[in-house]
Design a protein around this motif. Structure first.
Motif, PDB file in Angstrom:
ATOM      1  N   PRO A  61       8.044  -1.315  -8.562  1.00 15.09           N
ATOM      2  CA  PRO A  61       7.339  -0.054  -8.833  1.00 15.09           C
ATOM      3  C   PRO A  61       8.099   0.880  -9.746  1.00 15.09           C
ATOM      4  O   PRO A  61       7.532   1.836 -10.273  1.00 15.09           O
TER       5      PRO A  61
ATOM      6  N   ALA B 122       3.720   7.364   1.904  1.00 14.53           N
ATOM      7  CA  ALA B 122       4.861   7.563   1.003  1.00 14.53           C
ATOM      8  C   ALA B 122       4.867   8.983   0.445  1.00 14.53           C
ATOM      9  O   ALA B 122       5.928   9.636   0.375  1.00 14.53           O
ATOM     10  N   GLU B 123       3.718   9.467   0.036  1.00 13.48           N
ATOM     11  CA  GLU B 123       3.649  10.808  -0.543  1.00 13.48           C
ATOM     12  C   GLU B 123       4.020  11.872   0.489  1.00 13.48           C
ATOM     13  O   GLU B 123       4.711  12.843   0.173  1.00 13.48           O
TER      14      GLU B 123
ATOM     15  N   ASN C 258      -0.847   3.280   2.629  1.00 14.78           N
ATOM     16  CA  ASN C 258       0.600   3.262   2.446  1.00 14.78           C
ATOM     17  C   ASN C 258       1.045   4.312   1.426  1.00 14.78           C
ATOM     18  O   ASN C 258       2.110   4.930   1.578  1.00 14.78           O
ATOM     19  N   ARG C 259       0.248   4.500   0.387  1.00 15.36           N
ATOM     20  CA  ARG C 259       0.568   5.533  -0.600  1.00 15.36           C
ATOM     21  C   ARG C 259       0.555   6.911   0.046  1.00 15.36           C
ATOM     22  O   ARG C 259       1.435   7.747  -0.232  1.00 15.36           O
TER      23      ARG C 259
ATOM     24  N   PHE D 262       5.917   2.832  -3.152  1.00 14.29           N
ATOM     25  CA  PHE D 262       5.400   4.132  -3.600  1.00 14.29           C
ATOM     26  C   PHE D 262       6.453   5.226  -3.482  1.00 14.29           C
ATOM     27  O   PHE D 262       6.459   6.180  -4.268  1.00 14.29           O
TER      28      PHE D 262
ATOM     29  N   SER E   5       8.327  -4.415  -2.924  1.00  7.59           N
ATOM     30  CA  SER E   5       8.423  -3.146  -2.203  1.00  7.59           C
ATOM     31  C   SER E   5       9.658  -3.113  -1.309  1.00  7.59           C
ATOM     32  O   SER E   5      10.430  -2.148  -1.321  1.00  7.59           O
TER      33      SER E   5
ATOM     34  N   LEU F  92      -3.133  -0.428   0.593  1.00  5.23           N
ATOM     35  CA  LEU F  92      -2.297   0.245  -0.405  1.00  5.23           C
ATOM     36  C   LEU F  92      -2.539   1.751  -0.405  1.00  5.23           C
ATOM     37  O   LEU F  92      -1.601   2.552  -0.499  1.00  5.23           O
ATOM     38  N   GLU F  93      -3.799   2.122  -0.282  1.00  9.20           N
ATOM     39  CA  GLU F  93      -4.146   3.540  -0.308  1.00  9.20           C
ATOM     40  C   GLU F  93      -3.496   4.278   0.858  1.00  9.20           C
ATOM     41  O   GLU F  93      -2.924   5.363   0.693  1.00  9.20           O
TER      42      GLU F  93
ATOM     43  N   ASP G  90       4.112  -8.381  -4.305  1.00  8.13           N
ATOM     44  CA  ASP G  90       4.059  -6.928  -4.125  1.00  8.13           C
ATOM     45  C   ASP G  90       4.886  -6.519  -2.913  1.00  8.13           C
ATOM     46  O   ASP G  90       5.617  -5.520  -2.961  1.00  8.13           O
TER      47      ASP G  90
END
Length: 771
Positions: free
Chosen positions: A75, A400-401, A396-397, A426, A462, A393-394, A458
């Protein structure tokens, strides 16, 4: 093809039409975090934008394509539109498809590796390099190896030599090189030559600078390269290294990059020194009269209190987890709530609002239907759905944010379990300053099984963004390293023997050495084995409580001198519940003298609601219990006492204390805390017990003194149970004492402390996180 007029001054470049053709090692892969972030953002989203509206990125490298592929899942590195590999002998697009007719022409002029090796067999000073490559042969060679005879042999093949850095010799198809390949690609892809900027740092890159394009030699480059291009008006020799030099060169060539973020700009960060990133909150949320209230979790979980204890001394922290809500942005939703202001005054729960559909797809369906079967080596049960992966993924993002917003500068983020596998991918670009640690609460499968996952690259990419990755046992560490090896070149940076803490040759999951650190793509990742312990003190207190003592007396009366065999597990095909019942039935058939003398207390905890995958298993278990009880029951004895429900932990501890044997034989299990809870409960009750444990439970390599059995061996299952039932008192006491010491010494508190202590100290970076 048109080239840029060497006398014409540089005119500004449209960023949307920019084509950056860059070397990797020493160029795109080098530089400060801030410079690499800015380059990455310049090309962010390039792969999905329409042609002509975005900058184009081309990797141009001497690496073989196989060793470039791991970078595509990193990433921290922008995704290329094209890759020129093997010093120009391989040209592919972003989907790794050959660019035609270029690749066809290159292949037509290549005689084949074996022909080259045969022709050069008479030159012993050439040592072939063992590196992945196509349409080229690479050797290590001294400078005096380039003789007329060697040159003639290569000419006869229709090839040419490329010698660099005083030791590397490549045999390539005639006319092949980085510059020539880039010219061919520019023509095939329709690039405007005036919009192409090349970047490099060694003489291997010289041909790109001589191909008529604008260029930048990054700081710290090979002096000979800088000297060769110094008089070229189209080439800027930068002072900054790596991506910093690329940015400097792009600005020199008129690419508007915008202002860099000032060093003293306020970064987006919190004040948490330690951030726990867990899919579950450390409390249950219930709604009463429209108000959300907190209560202690119903199910016992010794890990939660242990993790919370890290904040008991006033450490500033945050616990990032989901909160089930009607929408992603519910009205009046409080993102931050106190966990327990009295016990943990500086700890906040940072709640991420997820809908029921989010949780169903991300957790119940995808994690359990795609990942769970692979993790426990049941690939035939795996179901892969790309749309569910996108939702994974959404989510997990989002984790992370939120973590990036919570953590203080140079803080530690401790991420838990496979549900959050993609969080490091992310998080690392957002917060390069953080120490990122990851712990797997499950098994980690062998590489051949793990690599079945369509998204394996992926996931590995990560996890390689972490500073530390922990597992229960050394076997899982080694499995992970093997998976990484099938993804990228690995250098072992440390290893330790596993004995005496862990079994080595005496168990199916044993290994004799464990790697403690690896280096991959310039990153060092530390590794460790940390079997989770149980809360021995709490179990001791519970076992001595009036409630448990009363239930224990009732169970003793029910068993009435019979040997109790306790089996407690969640409804799951990995637990081997059906195989266990069949083995018990077989044992009663073979040893009729035990009829009426043993009772199996079989407790199966239902799966979470909505997990249809387990419905058929429950029906099979019901039939097996009915068959066994129908065959062997008498008026005063039932061989299997079967519970299909969750029992309060007090009841569970009473069952542990009442039963002389714990029968725990999963087909696969990451660790199995039930085994440790049983040992602690029997020790607290002053009743030595026999632990019959599957070799495929992670705890088997740690619990010296357990009777190990292969649950796939039907005969061994029955006979090992018989051995446990007929074991002498002295052996029972000896084994129980060994097990008791292990469980007492390595309790859950020591697990948590050991994990944090194992985090390799990182050099504090002078890099502010991305705004």
């Amino acid at each position: 093809m048109t080239v840029i007029d060497s006398q014409r001054p540089s005119r500004p470049l449209d960023p949307a039409r920019l084509v950056l053709a860059t070397d990797l090692d020493g160029t795109l892969l080098a530089g400060t975090h801030e410079a690499r972030r800015r380059v990455r953002e310049l090309f962010a989203g390039a792969a999905g934008a329409p042609e002509g509206t975005r900058p184009t990125l081309v990797f141009v490298t001497g690496r073989g394509l196989e060793t470039v592929m791991p970078l595509l899942s990193d990433p921290g590195i922008p995704t290329p539109d094209y890759i020129i590999a093997d010093v120009g002998a391989t040209v592919v697009d972003r989907e790794l498809r050959p660019v035609e007719p270029i690749q066809h022409e290159l292949t037509a002029h290549w005689p084949g590796s074996q022909a080259v090796l045969r022709a050069l067999a008479g030159f012993p000073q050439l040592v072939r390099q063992s590196v992945p490559q196509e349409r080229r042969c690479s050797f290590l060679a001294p400078e005096d190896a380039i003789t007329p005879a060697l040159q003639a042999a290569v000419d006869a093949l229709g090839c040419e030599l490329l010698f660099s850095a005083g030791r590397y010799l490549d045999v390539l198809p005639r006319g092949v090189g980085k510059g020539a390949a880039l010219r061919r690609l520019a023509l095939a892809a329709g690039f405007d030559p005036a919009s192409v900027v090349v970047a490099g740092d060694t003489l291997n890159d010289l041909s790109m600078f001589e191909a008529g394009f604008r260029g930048v030699v990054v700081g710290g480059a090979e002096p000979a390269l800088a000297e060769r291009v110094r008089k070229n008006p189209r080439v800027h020799v930068a002072t900054q290294e790596g991506c910093g030099g690329i940015l400097e060169g792009l600005a020199r060539h008129g690419v508007p990059l915008g202002e860099a973020r000032p060093r003293d700009a306020a970064p987006v960060h919190g004040d948490a020194e330690l951030v726990m990133v867990y899919h579950r909150l450390p409390f249950d949320e219930i709604e009463v009269d429209g108000i959300t209230l907190q209560q202690r979790p119903k199910s016992p979980n010794g890990i939660m209190p242990t993790l919370l204890n890290f904040f008991a001394g006033g450490r500033k922290g945050s616990w990032v987890a989901w909160s089930h809500q009607a929408s992603r942005a519910p009205e009046g939703f409080a993102t931050h709530v106190a966990v327990d202001a009295g016990r943990y005054p500086q700890l906040q729960a940072a709640r991420i609002a997820l809908t029921g559909e989010d949780i169903d797809l991300f957790y119940k369906k995808f994690s359990k239907e795609a990942f769970w079967p692979i993790i426990f080596s049941f690939p035939d049960k795996a179901r892969f759905n790309q749309a569910h992966w996108e939702r994974f993924l959404e989510v997990n993002r989002l984790f992370a944010e939120q973590t990036a917003r919570e953590a203080a500068i140079n803080a530690t983020a401790w991420i838990h379990d496979y549900n959050l596998w993609m969080v490091p991918a992310f998080l690392r670009p957002l917060r390069p300053d953080l120490t990122i640690a990851f712990f797997h609460h499950t098994a980690f499968p062998s590489s051949d099984v793990f690599n079945i996952l369509p998204w394996r690259r992926d996931i590995i990419g990560s996890l390689l963004q972490c500073d530390y990755v922990g597992f229960h046992i050394p076997r899982y560490v080694e499995n992970f390293v093997d998976a990484v090896r099938s993804f990228a070149p690995v250098e072992v940076a440390g290893s330790v023997p596993c004995a005496p803490r862990f079994l080595t040759y005496g168990c199916a999951l044993g290994v004799d050495r464990m790697m403690t650190a690896i280096e991959v793509g310039g990153r060092r990742v530390a590794l460790g084995a940390h079997p989770v312990g149980t809360d021995v003190a709490s179990i001791r207190a519970l076992a001595q409580s009036e409630t448990v003592q009363r239930q224990l007396a009732e169970l003793d009366a029910y068993l009435d001198g019979r040997t109790g065999i306790v089996s407690i597990e969640r409804l799951d095909y990995v637990k081997g519940s059906l195989e266990k019942l069949e083995a018990f039935e077989r044992m009663l058939e073979r040893h009729p003298e035990l009829l009426g003398k043993v009772t199996l207390l079989n407790i199966v905890t239902p799966a979470a609601s909505g997990m249809e995958i387990y419905d058929s298993l429950r029906e099979e278990l019901d039939r097996a219990v009915g068959r066994i009880n129908g065959r062997f029951s008498t008026l005063d004895w039932v061989p299997v006492r079967y519970f299909y429900r969750s029992l309060p932990f007090e009841d569970v501890v009473a069952h542990y204390a009442a039963c002389g044997i714990a029968w725990i034989t999963p087909l696969r299990d990451g660790l199995n805390l039930v085994a440790k809870e049983y040992i602690a409960a029997r020790q607290a009750a002053g009743r030595p017990g026999v632990l019959l444990l599957s070799e495929f439970a992670g705890a088997a390599v740690e619990l010296h003194g357990a009777l190990l059995v292969n649950p796939y061996d039907a005969n061994a299952m029955s006979e090992t149970l018989y051995r446990a039932l007929t074991m002498g008192a002295d052996e029972v006491a000896y084994r129980a004492a060994r097990l008791g010491m292990i469980v007492e010494e390595h309790d859950v508190a020591r697990w948590g402390e050991g994990f944090l202590a194992a985090l390799a100290p990182r050099t504090v970076v002078d890099e502010r996180p991305a705004a």
